[in-house]
Write a protein that holds these residues in place. Structure first.
Motif, short mmCIF file in Angstrom:
data_model
loop_
_atom_site.label_atom_id
_atom_site.label_comp_id
_atom_site.label_asym_id
_atom_site.label_seq_id
_atom_site.Cartn_x
_atom_site.Cartn_y
_atom_site.Cartn_z
N GLU A 261 0.83 -1.20 0.00
CA GLU A 261 0.00 0.00 0.00
C GLU A 261 0.86 1.25 0.00
OE1 GLU A 261 -2.66 2.13 3.41
OE2 GLU A 261 -3.06 0.01 3.03
N ASN A 262 1.93 1.24 0.79
CA ASN A 262 2.84 2.39 0.83
C ASN A 262 3.52 2.61 -0.49
OD1 ASN A 262 2.26 2.81 3.53
ND2 ASN A 262 3.95 1.54 4.25
N ALA A 263 3.94 1.53 -1.14
CA ALA A 263 4.61 1.65 -2.44
C ALA A 263 3.69 2.31 -3.47
CB ALA A 263 5.06 0.28 -2.92
N ILE A 264 2.41 1.92 -3.45
CA ILE A 264 1.45 2.51 -4.38
C ILE A 264 1.24 3.99 -4.05
CG2 ILE A 264 -0.97 2.51 -5.11
CD1 ILE A 264 0.55 0.22 -6.29
N LYS A 265 1.05 4.27 -2.77
CA LYS A 265 0.68 5.62 -2.35
C LYS A 265 1.82 6.62 -2.49
CE LYS A 265 -1.32 8.04 1.63
NZ LYS A 265 -1.85 7.89 3.02
N TYR A 266 3.05 6.21 -2.15
CA TYR A 266 4.15 7.16 -2.09
C TYR A 266 5.12 7.06 -3.26
CZ TYR A 266 2.58 7.96 2.68
OH TYR A 266 1.83 8.28 3.77
N ALA A 267 4.93 6.07 -4.12
CA ALA A 267 5.84 5.93 -5.27
C ALA A 267 5.10 6.02 -6.59
CB ALA A 267 6.60 4.61 -5.17
N VAL A 268 4.17 5.09 -6.81
CA VAL A 268 3.47 5.03 -8.10
C VAL A 268 2.56 6.23 -8.29
CG1 VAL A 268 1.94 3.66 -9.54
CG2 VAL A 268 3.59 2.52 -8.04
N ALA A 269 1.74 6.55 -7.30
CA ALA A 269 0.74 7.61 -7.45
C ALA A 269 1.38 8.99 -7.58
CB ALA A 269 -0.21 7.59 -6.26
N ARG A 270 2.60 9.17 -7.12
CA ARG A 270 3.23 10.49 -7.13
C ARG A 270 4.03 10.76 -8.40
NH1 ARG A 270 5.40 11.79 -0.98
NH2 ARG A 270 3.36 11.62 0.06
N GLN A 271 4.08 9.82 -9.31
CA GLN A 271 4.85 10.00 -10.54
C GLN A 271 3.92 9.94 -11.75
OE1 GLN A 271 9.20 8.29 -9.99
NE2 GLN A 271 7.72 6.66 -9.67
N ALA A 272 4.08 10.90 -12.61
CA ALA A 272 3.23 10.93 -13.80
C ALA A 272 3.43 9.68 -14.66
CB ALA A 272 3.54 12.19 -14.62
N ALA A 273 4.64 9.18 -14.67
CA ALA A 273 4.93 7.99 -15.48
C ALA A 273 4.65 6.70 -14.72
CB ALA A 273 6.39 8.02 -15.92
#
Length: 364
Positions: A261-273
């Protein structure tokens, strides 16, 4: 008084002193039924004090040998009790003859040991009480650890359910399913709805207290990631690198969810790519190593945890692991290369015993 009762070291000295005080009182009361002079009270006090001193080394000896095989442990306790009883018998006879009998000297030195059998039973009783109290303390400590683990697990489950029932999460998922239906991709929509149902069912009905095979946790994580993949589409890349000999390893249930959940929230969701979420598991010696990594923007890290309170829930996860494994674990947050964050967990490698293995262990 509460500090004394909560501290094992203080408990020993309190119980040890009270025990020998009780011995002195019993010996004194016994003298009331006999015609004893006042000097006998001094003899009783010295005998109790000698017993108090002689049994202190037994405590440190028993601390060292308590992990021995039962047969070796019993033999060591009997021998230690016998030696201590012999020493105590010599001291008691010396006190009695010197003080009460005005310097009586026996012709045979073996008479100094004549009370050894009675003294042996006293020392054996002391040893039994010591191990009994230690067993009770250990049992209470295990119950406390189990209660703490239970509380931490339920806390983790509640946090996860709060996110799962977050209107944004459900709205995005259901909206994606609705879009698939409108586009005529009913089969895909049905699969996503099925994954959502399975994921919520696992979260709601899986007992967070019990350990489950890693394979089950990976399945739950994959359900969650596939649901999020509908939201992020090609922006989310998922990689698994799971060694075959780790799939049946037991892990705390719901332990992967906050990390993913943290990886999605703080890594994937914060990058346009978008970004990458990689899950790895390996067996190393007697340990299981689990790694959840991403290639997001990263964050400041201090002593294996985020410098700032980013709501990662890693502190709660660390406390839960500590409650389950005491000091035999590690959870470390590090920088991923070339960018991102990596969470590494090390726990003892355990597998569920089969019925045959359980029966064999029970027979032993």
């Amino acid at each position: 008084m509460l500090r004394i009762l909560e501290d094992r070291h203080r408990q020993f000295w309190l119980l040890h002193s009270l025990g020998w005080l009780g011995f002195a009182l019993v010996a004194f009361l016994g003298s009331l039924f006999q015609e004893m002079r006042d000097a006998y009270l001094l003899v009783v006090a010295l005998d109790a004090y000698a017993g108090w001193l002689l049994t202190i080394p037994l405590r440190y000896l028993y601390q060292r040998i308590r992990s021995f095989h039962p047969a070796a442990l019993i033999g060591s306790v009997l021998l230690a009790s016998l030696v201590t009883a012999a020493c105590w018998s010599v001291i008691k006879n010396f006190n009695y003859w010197e003080i009460y009998r005005h310097g009586f000297r026996p012709k045979d030195w073996l008479q100094y040991l004549e009370q050894t059998p009675v003294s042996f039973y006293v020392m054996l009783s002391w040893s039994g009480l010591y191990f009994g109290v230690r067993y009770y303390q250990s049992l209470q400590q295990e119950k406390q650890k189990l209660l703490t683990a239970s509380n931490k697990a339920h806390e983790a489950q509640l946090k996860m359910l709060r996110y799962q029932l977050n209107p944004h999460f459900l709205f995005n998922t259901l909206n994606a399913i609705s879009t698939l239906v409108m586009l005529g991709e009913a089969d895909t929509a049905n699969k996503m709805l099925s994954r959502l149902s399975d994921f919520l069912r696992y979260s709601l009905y899986k007992d967070p207290i019990k350990k489950v095979p890693l394979q089950q946790e990976l399945h739950a994580a994959s359900l969650y990631l596939e649901i999020e993949k509908v939201r992020f589409s090609e922006r989310l890349t998922i990689e698994y690198d799971i060694a075959d000999n780790t799939e049946q390893a037991l892990v705390p249930s719901l332990i992967l969810q906050p990390l993913v959940e943290n990886a999605i929230k703080y890594a994937v969701a914060r990058q346009a790519a978008g970004g990458l979420v990689a899950i790895k598991a390996r067996k190393f010696g007697h340990d299981l190593l689990i790694e959840v990594a991403d290639n997001g923007p990263g964050m400041p890290i201090d002593a294996g945890l985020p410098k700032e309170n980013s709501g990662l829930g890693l502190v709660n996860t660390r406390e839960r692991l500590a409650a389950l494994y005491d000091k035999n674990f590690s959870l470390v947050l590090t920088h991923n290369q070339p960018q991102g964050v990596k969470v590494n967990i090390r726990i003892p490698f355990e597998v569920e015993e089969t019925d045959e293995e359980h029966s064999e262990s029970h027979r032993r």
